[in-house]
Design a protein around this motif. Structure first.
Motif, short mmCIF file in Angstrom:
data_model
loop_
_atom_site.label_atom_id
_atom_site.label_comp_id
_atom_site.label_asym_id
_atom_site.label_seq_id
_atom_site.Cartn_x
_atom_site.Cartn_y
_atom_site.Cartn_z
N ASP A 224 53.47 95.10 65.02
CA ASP A 224 53.87 95.80 63.80
C ASP A 224 54.01 94.85 62.61
OD1 ASP A 224 54.03 98.22 65.14
OD2 ASP A 224 56.14 97.92 65.68
N MET A 225 53.45 93.67 62.75
CA MET A 225 53.63 92.64 61.73
C MET A 225 53.22 93.09 60.33
SD MET A 225 52.25 88.80 61.85
CE MET A 225 52.18 87.79 60.40
N PHE A 226 52.19 93.90 60.23
CA PHE A 226 51.70 94.29 58.92
C PHE A 226 52.12 95.70 58.52
CE2 PHE A 226 48.71 91.11 60.52
CZ PHE A 226 48.94 90.13 59.57
N SER A 227 53.10 96.25 59.20
CA SER A 227 53.55 97.59 58.86
C SER A 227 54.30 97.56 57.53
CB SER A 227 54.46 98.15 59.95
OG SER A 227 55.68 97.42 59.98
N LYS A 228 54.26 98.67 56.83
CA LYS A 228 54.93 98.76 55.54
C LYS A 228 56.43 98.48 55.64
CE LYS A 228 55.31 101.50 51.39
NZ LYS A 228 54.96 102.71 50.68
N GLU B 193 58.35 95.50 53.59
CA GLU B 193 59.42 95.82 52.65
C GLU B 193 60.71 95.11 53.03
OE1 GLU B 193 59.48 100.08 52.79
OE2 GLU B 193 57.84 100.26 51.32
N GLU B 194 60.91 94.88 54.32
CA GLU B 194 62.14 94.25 54.80
C GLU B 194 62.17 92.76 54.50
OE1 GLU B 194 64.29 93.40 59.06
OE2 GLU B 194 63.10 95.22 58.85
N LEU B 195 61.02 92.11 54.56
CA LEU B 195 60.98 90.66 54.37
C LEU B 195 60.86 90.33 52.88
CD1 LEU B 195 58.63 89.64 57.29
CD2 LEU B 195 61.12 89.76 57.26
N ASN B 196 61.88 89.72 52.38
CA ASN B 196 61.96 89.38 50.96
C ASN B 196 61.27 88.04 50.72
OD1 ASN B 196 62.82 88.58 48.38
ND2 ASN B 196 64.76 89.66 48.61
N MET C 227 49.98 85.32 52.55
CA MET C 227 50.49 86.50 51.86
C MET C 227 51.52 86.12 50.80
SD MET C 227 50.76 88.92 55.21
CE MET C 227 51.39 90.35 54.35
N ASP C 228 51.56 84.84 50.45
CA ASP C 228 52.40 84.31 49.38
C ASP C 228 53.90 84.29 49.68
OD1 ASP C 228 50.24 83.68 47.72
OD2 ASP C 228 50.17 85.73 46.94
N TYR C 229 54.26 84.23 50.96
CA TYR C 229 55.65 83.96 51.30
C TYR C 229 55.81 82.46 51.17
CZ TYR C 229 56.36 88.70 53.04
OH TYR C 229 56.48 90.06 53.13
N PRO C 230 56.63 81.98 50.23
CA PRO C 230 56.64 80.54 49.92
C PRO C 230 57.32 79.64 50.95
CG PRO C 230 58.20 81.69 48.54
CD PRO C 230 57.48 82.74 49.34
N ASP C 231 58.43 80.10 51.52
CA ASP C 231 59.21 79.22 52.40
C ASP C 231 59.22 79.76 53.82
OD1 ASP C 231 59.99 77.45 50.29
OD2 ASP C 231 61.39 78.99 49.62
N PHE D 292 66.02 85.08 59.74
CA PHE D 292 65.39 84.84 61.03
C PHE D 292 64.59 86.08 61.40
CE2 PHE D 292 68.91 81.87 61.09
CZ PHE D 292 68.35 80.73 61.66
N VAL D 293 63.32 85.91 61.76
CA VAL D 293 62.47 87.04 62.14
C VAL D 293 61.91 86.75 63.53
CG1 VAL D 293 60.59 88.54 61.46
CG2 VAL D 293 61.85 87.29 59.70
N ASP D 294 62.33 87.56 64.49
CA ASP D 294 61.95 87.38 65.89
C ASP D 294 60.76 88.29 66.20
OD1 ASP D 294 61.82 87.29 68.70
OD2 ASP D 294 63.98 86.87 68.82
N PHE D 295 59.61 87.68 66.46
CA PHE D 295 58.37 88.43 66.72
C PHE D 295 58.09 88.59 68.21
CE2 PHE D 295 57.69 87.18 62.33
CZ PHE D 295 57.06 88.28 61.79
N ARG D 296 59.04 88.24 69.06
CA ARG D 296 58.84 88.42 70.49
C ARG D 296 58.93 89.90 70.84
NH1 ARG D 296 63.32 85.45 73.17
NH2 ARG D 296 64.45 86.50 71.51
#
Length: 132
Positions: free
Chosen positions: A87-91, A95-98, A123-127, A63-67
């Motif tokens: 900070d969505m595109f920060s390194k 690295e954290e999102l697999n 960005m090729d995140y499949p699911d 779960f990724v909360d962008f609020r």
């Protein structure tokens, strides 16, 4: 907004980029990215919406909360990771999102959640899913 920033040759097409292309206007930039964006816009984002209970049954779900942090601190889904939208595109975030995990996007504004989902798909995140 563009005119306010000093741009003088600003054009807009009612049908967006598809209308621009059909009218034969030139397109500057990576053609592949443009084609991917057009293709992605055909995605039915309603299919990406998922309830928390259903999401918890997914294999390797994150779960990724962008609020904003205030809303996250006040209430958030158990075990959710907080990533400020700015900070969505920060390194560290990348690295954290697999990419092998199913990502469930959390945001209060459905349009923003859709933009985040579309961006991650490009960005090729499949699911990718959007929490209901």
């Amino acid at each position: 907004m563009a005119v306010e920033n000093g741009y003088k040759n600003v054009y807009w097409m009612r049908d967006g980029i598809n209308g621009w292309k059909k009218a034969g206007f030139p397109i500057v930039g990576d053609q592949k990215l443009l084609e991917d964006l057009i293709s992605l816009n055909k995605t039915d984002f309603a299919q990406l919406v998922i309830a928390e209970k259903e999401a918890r049954n997914l294999k390797n779900c994150t779960f990724v909360d962008f609020r904003d942090k205030t809303k996250f601190d006040k209430h958030h889904v158990k075990d959710a990771n907080h990533v400020d939208y700015s900070d969505m595109f920060s390194k560290p975030m990348m690295e954290e999102l697999n990419k092998s995990n199913s990502l469930v996007i959390i945001h209060d504004v459905p349009e923003v959640a859709g933009v985040i989902a579309a961006t991650l798909k490009l960005m090729d995140y499949p699911d990718i899913y959007i929490l209901q």
